[in-house]
Design a protein around this motif. Structure first.
Motif, PDB file in Angstrom:
ATOM      1  N   TRP A  94       0.483  -1.184  -0.035  1.00  0.00           N
ATOM      2  CA  TRP A  94       0.078   0.057   0.115  1.00  0.00           C
ATOM      3  C   TRP A  94       0.866   1.340   0.242  1.00  0.00           C
ATOM      4  O   TRP A  94       0.374   2.536  -0.423  1.00  0.00           O
ATOM      5  CB  TRP A  94      -1.148   0.143   1.164  1.00  0.00           C
ATOM      6  N   ILE A  95       2.313   1.157  -0.040  1.00  0.00           N
ATOM      7  CA  ILE A  95       3.657   2.270   0.580  1.00  0.00           C
ATOM      8  C   ILE A  95       2.887   3.562  -0.746  1.00  0.00           C
ATOM      9  O   ILE A  95       2.958   4.312  -0.288  1.00  0.00           O
ATOM     10  CB  ILE A  95       4.595   2.165   0.465  1.00  0.00           C
ATOM     11  N   GLY A  96       3.600   3.365  -2.274  1.00  0.00           N
ATOM     12  CA  GLY A  96       2.991   4.011  -3.342  1.00  0.00           C
ATOM     13  C   GLY A  96       1.505   4.730  -3.519  1.00  0.00           C
ATOM     14  O   GLY A  96       1.659   5.767  -3.466  1.00  0.00           O
ATOM     15  N   ARG A  97       0.601   3.166  -3.118  1.00  0.00           N
ATOM     16  CA  ARG A  97      -1.198   4.648  -2.831  1.00  0.00           C
ATOM     17  C   ARG A  97      -1.164   5.260  -2.318  1.00  0.00           C
ATOM     18  O   ARG A  97      -1.765   5.987  -2.129  1.00  0.00           O
ATOM     19  CB  ARG A  97      -2.176   2.967  -3.399  1.00  0.00           C
ATOM     20  N   TYR A  98      -1.132   4.553  -0.946  1.00  0.00           N
ATOM     21  CA  TYR A  98      -1.164   5.680   0.350  1.00  0.00           C
ATOM     22  C   TYR A  98       0.175   6.999  -0.076  1.00  0.00           C
ATOM     23  O   TYR A  98      -0.573   7.856   1.024  1.00  0.00           O
ATOM     24  CB  TYR A  98      -0.935   4.898   1.684  1.00  0.00           C
ATOM     25  N   HIS A  99       0.906   6.608  -0.081  1.00  0.00           N
ATOM     26  CA  HIS A  99       1.337   7.947  -0.519  1.00  0.00           C
ATOM     27  C   HIS A  99       0.530   8.687  -1.542  1.00  0.00           C
ATOM     28  O   HIS A  99       0.927  10.401  -0.881  1.00  0.00           O
ATOM     29  CB  HIS A  99       2.579   7.661  -1.048  1.00  0.00           C
ATOM     30  N   GLU A 100       0.132   8.764  -2.445  1.00  0.00           N
ATOM     31  CA  GLU A 100      -0.258  10.266  -3.277  1.00  0.00           C
ATOM     32  C   GLU A 100      -2.208  10.718  -2.194  1.00  0.00           C
ATOM     33  O   GLU A 100      -2.322  11.397  -3.454  1.00  0.00           O
ATOM     34  CB  GLU A 100      -1.091   9.058  -4.586  1.00  0.00           C
ATOM     35  N   GLN A 101      -1.918   9.143  -1.679  1.00  0.00           N
ATOM     36  CA  GLN A 101      -3.763   9.647  -0.497  1.00  0.00           C
ATOM     37  C   GLN A 101      -3.564  10.404   0.406  1.00  0.00           C
ATOM     38  O   GLN A 101      -4.422  11.230   0.427  1.00  0.00           O
ATOM     39  CB  GLN A 101      -4.098   8.904  -0.057  1.00  0.00           C
ATOM     40  N   GLU A 102      -2.001  10.774   0.569  1.00  0.00           N
ATOM     41  CA  GLU A 102      -1.700  11.252   1.641  1.00  0.00           C
ATOM     42  C   GLU A 102      -2.148  10.739   2.997  1.00  0.00           C
ATOM     43  O   GLU A 102      -2.278  11.250   3.692  1.00  0.00           O
ATOM     44  CB  GLU A 102      -1.769  13.200   1.742  1.00  0.00           C
ATOM     45  N   PHE A 103      -1.983   9.434   2.746  1.00  0.00           N
ATOM     46  CA  PHE A 103      -2.391   9.250   4.473  1.00  0.00           C
ATOM     47  C   PHE A 103      -0.798   8.428   5.266  1.00  0.00           C
ATOM     48  O   PHE A 103      -1.581   8.022   6.526  1.00  0.00           O
ATOM     49  CB  PHE A 103      -3.091   7.384   3.969  1.00  0.00           C
ATOM     50  N   VAL A 104       0.242   8.642   4.452  1.00  0.00           N
ATOM     51  CA  VAL A 104       0.868   7.850   5.620  1.00  0.00           C
ATOM     52  C   VAL A 104       1.901   9.286   5.759  1.00  0.00           C
ATOM     53  O   VAL A 104       1.901  10.196   5.050  1.00  0.00           O
ATOM     54  CB  VAL A 104       1.771   7.386   4.561  1.00  0.00           C
ATOM     55  N   TYR A 105       2.539   9.016   7.228  1.00  0.00           N
ATOM     56  CA  TYR A 105       3.397   9.941   7.304  1.00  0.00           C
ATOM     57  C   TYR A 105       5.146   9.799   6.663  1.00  0.00           C
ATOM     58  O   TYR A 105       5.585   8.800   7.836  1.00  0.00           O
ATOM     59  CB  TYR A 105       3.139  10.247   9.050  1.00  0.00           C
ATOM     60  N   ASP A 106       6.049  10.392   6.727  1.00  0.00           N
ATOM     61  CA  ASP A 106       7.286  10.450   6.337  1.00  0.00           C
ATOM     62  C   ASP A 106       7.930  11.103   7.291  1.00  0.00           C
ATOM     63  O   ASP A 106       8.240  11.469   8.542  1.00  0.00           O
ATOM     64  CB  ASP A 106       7.537  12.152   5.564  1.00  0.00           C
ATOM     65  N   ALA A 107       9.013   9.606   8.338  1.00  0.00           N
ATOM     66  CA  ALA A 107       9.052   9.717   9.955  1.00  0.00           C
ATOM     67  C   ALA A 107      11.142   9.680   9.901  1.00  0.00           C
ATOM     68  O   ALA A 107      11.356   9.383  10.433  1.00  0.00           O
ATOM     69  CB  ALA A 107       8.923   8.739  10.845  1.00  0.00           C
TER      70      ALA A 107
END
Length: 405
Positions: A94-107
């Motif tokens: 899901w990493i790529g899709r959630y990046h596009e959807q802005e569902f993930v946080y860059d830690a």
């Protein structure tokens, strides 16, 4: 990829009550503290609970855990409303899709751990997208061959050997079959679909590849050598009991089912996937990840620290790594354990590791998310004899391209 397996896994045991409470909290706004959502089988859940208890011991901000009944659907609703978890576990795809959807946080700027010194290269690549670090990896998994030693003395070395054994035991009239495998969910037969060099998608060119001769040949291999020996209903729920009830010599499944098969009374053994004449079985592999969600963008410092500390602790904690290996058959991605012959993690892990070496990582490009459902429908048409492999892949490819547009 089909969600059926994971929906089943999260709907068992005491998870439903936990999920209901969590949903109520989110609806009423009563949710407090730092929260992790998880998706585990019963055996996995017990190991997770032990780890969580140890992590929370003495903490002022303990990590709360919830098991949603439908992880993807609830994340899609909760995260945009800022009512989601700070972290959740899932495969890396899901990493790529959630990046596009802005569902993930860059830690990247929050992590204390040395990523390159801690995790294997493939695992580390799986949790990154365009330089951002969206989670920490804790294991890798794939599907492999399982066999019932009551029917099989030695696991087959070639697919032809396997077909001969399946043919011997296949007797649908008496509820006996040659094989238990969720037949059309692309993840499970991926080893055969990609056995002749075919692939779903070219990440560099962003081109669909399911119409290629090599991929169609893999579908034909399934049609001729695998599908004739599974029950008529290709769904996950129909396939699993065939092996767990002792009515098939073989299953193709992942480490998450191994403990359940054994608890059902089948002395399930794991073997590498058999060789294919003129090709090589190439299953998809998935890196298990504790994701960092967009909830952390607005989280207070305490919640951010708890989330980061949990991911770093869980992915490096020796007992958690050993439990994941011994109880769940998950392959470590921590460099101190991955490929370490001195780390005795059990025969199951060693065998799954052999299969992982054959495999290829699940693709993470956002466009791939639009491939899974149409491909499953296309494979089902071939499975049911409605279309040839070439016809089904051609119509499926058009369906996917229409979705992309």
């Amino acid at each position: 990829m089909s969600m059926e397996r994971r929906q089943l896994l999260t709907g068992i045991g005491g998870l439903a009550a936990t999920s209901a409470a969590g949903c109520l909290d989110r609806i009423t706004g009563a949710r407090q503290g730092t929260t992790a959502w998880y998706d585990f089988t019963d055996a996995q859940e017990r190991a997770f609970e032990r780890a969580l208890e140890e992590f929370n011991d003495g903490r002022d901000d303990p990590l709360n855990a919830e098991a949603p009944a439908e992880m993807e659907k609830e994340l899609e609703t909760a995260l945009p409303a800022e009512q989601g978890p700070e972290t959740f576990n899932w495969a890396h795809d899901w990493i790529g899709r959630y990046h596009e959807q802005e569902f993930v946080y860059d830690a990247s700027d929050d992590l204390e751990i040395d990523l390159e010194e801690t995790y294997t290269e493939n695992a580390l690549e799986a949790v990154q997208w365009e330089g951002a670090v969206y989670g920490l990896p804790f294991a890798i998994e794939t599907v492999s061959l399982m066999y019932n030693p009551e029917y099989v003395d030695e696991p087959p070395e070639t697919l032809s050997d396997m077909v001969a054994i399946m043919e011997e035991h296949h007797d649908p009239a008496n509820n006996r079959y040659g094989l238990s495998m969720p037949a059309v969910d692309p993840y499970f037969p991926s080893a055969w679909l990609q056995a002749f060099g075919g692939s779903l998608f070219d990440t560099e060119s962003e081109e669909l590849r399911i119409e290629d001769d090599a991929f169609v040949e893999g579908v034909e291999l399934l049609e001729e050598s695998i599908w004739p020996y599974v029950p008529d209903d290709p769904g996950y729920a129909s396939q699993i009991p065939v092996f767990s009830d002792g009515n098939a010599p073989f299953a193709i499944n992942g480490p998450w089912e191994l403990e359940g098969f054994r608890e059902a009374g089948v002395d399930a053994q794991v073997a590498p996937l058999p060789d294919v004449e003129g090709g090589s079985p190439t299953p998809f592999t998935g890196v298990k990840v504790w994701y960092f969600t967009s909830q952390l963008e607005s989280a207070d410092e305490t919640a951010l620290e708890t989330t980061i500390e949990w991911a770093e602790w869980y992915t490096t904690n020796e007992q958690a790594i050993i439990d994941n290996a011994e109880i769940q058959g998950l392959i470590p991605v921590h460099q101190d354990y991955a490929g370490n012959e001195d780390a005795d993690l059990g025969e199951d892990v060693q065998t799954f590791a052999e299969t992982v070496e054959m495999g290829t990582p699940l693709p993470t490009h956002p466009k791939v998310d639009q491939i899974w459902d149409p491909l499953e429908s296309g494979l089902e048409r071939v499975f049911n004899g409605d279309e040839s492999a070439a016809q089904a892949m051609e119509s499926t490819a058009q369906n996917i391209r229409d979705r992309w547009e």
